[in-house]
Motif scaffolding. Structure first.
Motif, short mmCIF file in Angstrom:
data_model
loop_
_atom_site.label_atom_id
_atom_site.label_comp_id
_atom_site.label_asym_id
_atom_site.label_seq_id
_atom_site.Cartn_x
_atom_site.Cartn_y
_atom_site.Cartn_z
N LEU A 87 -5.04 -9.35 -1.37
CA LEU A 87 -6.43 -9.21 -0.91
C LEU A 87 -7.18 -10.54 -1.05
O LEU A 87 -7.95 -10.93 -0.16
CB LEU A 87 -7.15 -8.13 -1.72
CG LEU A 87 -6.77 -6.68 -1.42
CD1 LEU A 87 -7.34 -5.75 -2.49
CD2 LEU A 87 -7.26 -6.26 -0.03
N GLN A 88 -6.92 -11.24 -2.13
CA GLN A 88 -7.57 -12.53 -2.33
C GLN A 88 -7.11 -13.54 -1.29
O GLN A 88 -7.92 -14.33 -0.76
CB GLN A 88 -7.28 -13.05 -3.74
CG GLN A 88 -8.20 -14.18 -4.19
CD GLN A 88 -8.00 -14.50 -5.65
OE1 GLN A 88 -6.96 -15.05 -6.04
NE2 GLN A 88 -8.98 -14.17 -6.48
N ASP A 142 0.85 -1.20 0.00
CA ASP A 142 0.00 0.00 0.00
C ASP A 142 0.89 1.25 0.00
O ASP A 142 1.04 1.95 1.00
CB ASP A 142 -0.92 -0.01 1.22
CG ASP A 142 -2.01 1.06 1.12
OD1 ASP A 142 -2.10 1.71 0.05
OD2 ASP A 142 -2.76 1.23 2.09
N ASP A 174 -14.27 -9.21 -2.77
CA ASP A 174 -14.85 -8.11 -3.54
C ASP A 174 -13.78 -7.09 -3.92
O ASP A 174 -13.72 -6.62 -5.06
CB ASP A 174 -15.97 -7.44 -2.73
CG ASP A 174 -17.21 -8.31 -2.61
OD1 ASP A 174 -17.31 -9.28 -3.40
OD2 ASP A 174 -18.05 -8.05 -1.73
N GLU A 175 -12.94 -6.73 -2.95
CA GLU A 175 -11.87 -5.77 -3.23
C GLU A 175 -10.85 -6.36 -4.21
O GLU A 175 -10.37 -5.67 -5.12
CB GLU A 175 -11.17 -5.40 -1.93
CG GLU A 175 -12.01 -4.62 -0.94
CD GLU A 175 -11.29 -4.45 0.39
OE1 GLU A 175 -10.52 -3.48 0.52
OE2 GLU A 175 -11.48 -5.30 1.28
N GLN A 219 -12.11 -6.17 -7.75
CA GLN A 219 -12.03 -4.83 -8.32
C GLN A 219 -10.61 -4.52 -8.80
O GLN A 219 -10.42 -3.97 -9.90
CB GLN A 219 -12.45 -3.80 -7.26
CG GLN A 219 -13.94 -3.85 -6.90
CD GLN A 219 -14.30 -2.89 -5.78
OE1 GLN A 219 -13.49 -2.04 -5.38
NE2 GLN A 219 -15.51 -3.02 -5.25
N TRP A 220 -9.63 -4.91 -8.00
CA TRP A 220 -8.24 -4.66 -8.41
C TRP A 220 -7.82 -5.54 -9.58
O TRP A 220 -7.14 -5.07 -10.50
CB TRP A 220 -7.30 -4.87 -7.21
CG TRP A 220 -7.26 -3.68 -6.31
CD1 TRP A 220 -7.92 -3.51 -5.12
CD2 TRP A 220 -6.54 -2.47 -6.54
NE1 TRP A 220 -7.66 -2.28 -4.59
CE2 TRP A 220 -6.80 -1.61 -5.45
CE3 TRP A 220 -5.70 -2.01 -7.54
CZ2 TRP A 220 -6.25 -0.34 -5.33
CZ3 TRP A 220 -5.14 -0.74 -7.43
CH2 TRP A 220 -5.42 0.08 -6.34
N ARG A 242 0.03 -3.61 -8.67
CA ARG A 242 -1.43 -3.72 -8.49
C ARG A 242 -1.88 -5.18 -8.49
O ARG A 242 -2.77 -5.56 -7.73
CB ARG A 242 -2.14 -2.93 -9.59
CG ARG A 242 -1.98 -1.43 -9.44
CD ARG A 242 -2.70 -0.67 -10.54
NE ARG A 242 -2.80 0.74 -10.22
CZ ARG A 242 -3.47 1.63 -10.94
NH1 ARG A 242 -4.09 1.26 -12.05
NH2 ARG A 242 -3.53 2.90 -10.57
N THR A 283 -10.53 -13.28 -11.11
CA THR A 283 -11.70 -12.79 -10.38
C THR A 283 -12.55 -13.96 -9.90
O THR A 283 -12.60 -15.01 -10.53
CB THR A 283 -12.56 -11.87 -11.26
OG1 THR A 283 -13.00 -12.59 -12.41
CG2 THR A 283 -11.78 -10.64 -11.68
N TYR A 342 -1.08 -6.61 -5.16
CA TYR A 342 -2.03 -6.10 -4.17
C TYR A 342 -3.34 -6.88 -4.25
O TYR A 342 -3.90 -7.30 -3.23
CB TYR A 342 -2.27 -4.61 -4.42
CG TYR A 342 -3.03 -3.91 -3.32
CD1 TYR A 342 -2.39 -3.55 -2.14
CD2 TYR A 342 -4.36 -3.57 -3.48
CE1 TYR A 342 -3.08 -2.88 -1.13
CE2 TYR A 342 -5.06 -2.91 -2.47
CZ TYR A 342 -4.41 -2.57 -1.30
OH TYR A 342 -5.09 -1.91 -0.30
N ALA A 343 -3.83 -7.09 -5.47
CA ALA A 343 -5.07 -7.85 -5.65
C ALA A 343 -4.91 -9.29 -5.15
O ALA A 343 -5.80 -9.83 -4.48
CB ALA A 343 -5.46 -7.85 -7.13
N ARG A 393 -10.62 -11.21 1.02
CA ARG A 393 -11.36 -9.96 0.78
C ARG A 393 -11.68 -9.93 -0.72
O ARG A 393 -11.13 -9.17 -1.50
CB ARG A 393 -10.51 -8.77 1.23
CG ARG A 393 -10.33 -8.75 2.75
CD ARG A 393 -9.22 -7.82 3.23
NE ARG A 393 -9.39 -6.42 2.82
CZ ARG A 393 -8.60 -5.43 3.24
NH1 ARG A 393 -7.61 -5.70 4.10
NH2 ARG A 393 -8.79 -4.20 2.82
#
Length: 267
Positions: A234-235, A210, A241-242, A245-246, A227, A265, A230-231, A239
C-alpha cells in the motif's frame, strides 16, 4: 536445524621444506639402530589434536536438535555424528544471537563433514540465505529437494531468485505451487507478491496479498508478515493512510519485534 570461532588447523603443505627426512646413503646412516627411537621418545607426549573448523561454544548439546534431524545423523559414525550435531546446534544459537556469519561457518564445517545428509544441506542453505548468499542458498535448497522430494523449500528457492535480481524466475518457481501447510502457503504468497513488486507490478502484488488469511485465522508470525507485506505494498502505491493503519496494526501485534512496522508509518 536447531560462537566464537577458532582458526582451522591445516595440514602442512607438501613441499621441499615439509617433506619427511629423505633416505640417506647407506654409508651415512647412523650406526646405532636405536637412535631414531630414542629421539622420538625424547619428544615427550603429543598434544591432543584440536578438531578442524570453528570452535563450538560450551554447553552445546546435539540432543537439542529436532528428532528427525537426530535420526538422519544416525547414518554417520558416532564421533562424526556428535560433531555435526553440535555444529548444527551452534549454528542455531548463532542465528538466535543475530550472528549469521558465525552460523554460516558452523554449517559450512557440518557440510564438509556430512554433505550427504539432507538436514545438513538444509541448515547450510538457511545460513547462506540469512547471509544474503543467494546463489549458495539456491544450490543447497535444490540439493535438499533432490535428496528428499520436499517441496516446502520452494518459497525460499523463489526468494533466492528474487535476491539474485530475477523476479520473473521467482514467479516461475511458484507457478502451480499449492502447499497444504498454511504457513508455507502464506510464505509463498508473500514471496510471489514481493516478486511482483520487484517487477514494478504493485497493483498485482496487492491482489495476491488480499487473501482470507489477511484478516482471519490464528495470530501467527506468518500472518504478521503477510499484513506487513500488505502495508508495504500500500505504501509503494502511495496509499499512505491505509498503509499507516496496517502498519499500526502490525506494530501493535508484533510483541516480539519481528518487524520494523513501528518505524514505517508516514504520520
Amino acid at each position: 536445524m536447531t560462537n566464537g570461532s577458532g582458526a582451522s588447523q591445516q595440514r602442512p603443505a607438501r613441499g621441499p621444506g615439509n617433506r619427511r627426512s629423505q633416505p640417506q646413503p647407506r654409508d651415512k646412516r647412523p650406526n646405532e639402530k636405536s637412535t631414531h627411537r630414542d629421539q622420538r621418545n625424547d619428544r615427550g607426549p603429543r598434544e591432543p589434536s584440536q578438531p578442524r573448523g570453528p570452535r563450538i561454544p560450551d554447553g552445546v548439546d546435539p540432543a537439542e536438535l529436532d528428532p528427525s534431524v537426530i535420526n538422519e545423523l544416525r547414518t554417520l559414525p558416532e564421533d562424526m555424528r556428535d560433531r555435526v550435531g553440535c555444529l548444527l546446534v551452534a549454528a542455531e544459537w548463532a542465528l538466535e544471537d543475530d550472528e549469521p556469519e558465525s552460523a554460516l561457518e558452523f554449517t559450512k564445517e557440518a557440510k564438509r563433514l556430512a554433505g550427504r545428509v539432507a538436514s545438513v544441506r538444509e541448515a547450510h542453505g538457511i545460513t547462506s540465505y540469512r547471509n544474503a548468499r543467494y546463489a549458495d542458498a539456491l544450490s543447497e535448497f535444490r540439493a535438499v529437494r533432490r535428496m528428499t522430494g520436499d517441496d516446502s523449500f520452494i518459497p525460499m528457492v523463489a526468494d533466492c531468485e528474487r535476491g539474485l535480481g530475477r523476479p520473473e524466475r521467482a514467479l516461475d518457481v511458484l507457478k502451480g505451487f499449492r502447499p497444504s501447510d498454511p504457513a508455507v502457503k502464506i510464505e509463498a504468497i508473500i514471496v510471489g507478491a514481493g516478486a511482483r513488486g520487484d517487477a514494478g507490478q504493485h497493483e498485482a502484488a496487492l491482489v495476491m496479498l488480499d487473501v482470507p488469511e489477511l484478516v482471519n485465522g490464528p495470530d501467527t508470525a506468518e500472518r504478521l508478515r503477510l499484513r506487513y507485506a500488505y502495508a508495504a505494498t500500500l505504501q509503494a502505491l502511495e496509499r499512505h493512510d491505509e498503509a499507516d493503519q496496517w502498519f499500526a496494526t502490525v506494530a501493535r501485534e508484533d510483541v516480539d519485534g519481528l518487524t520494523d512496522a513501528h518505524t514505517r508509518t508516514t504520520a
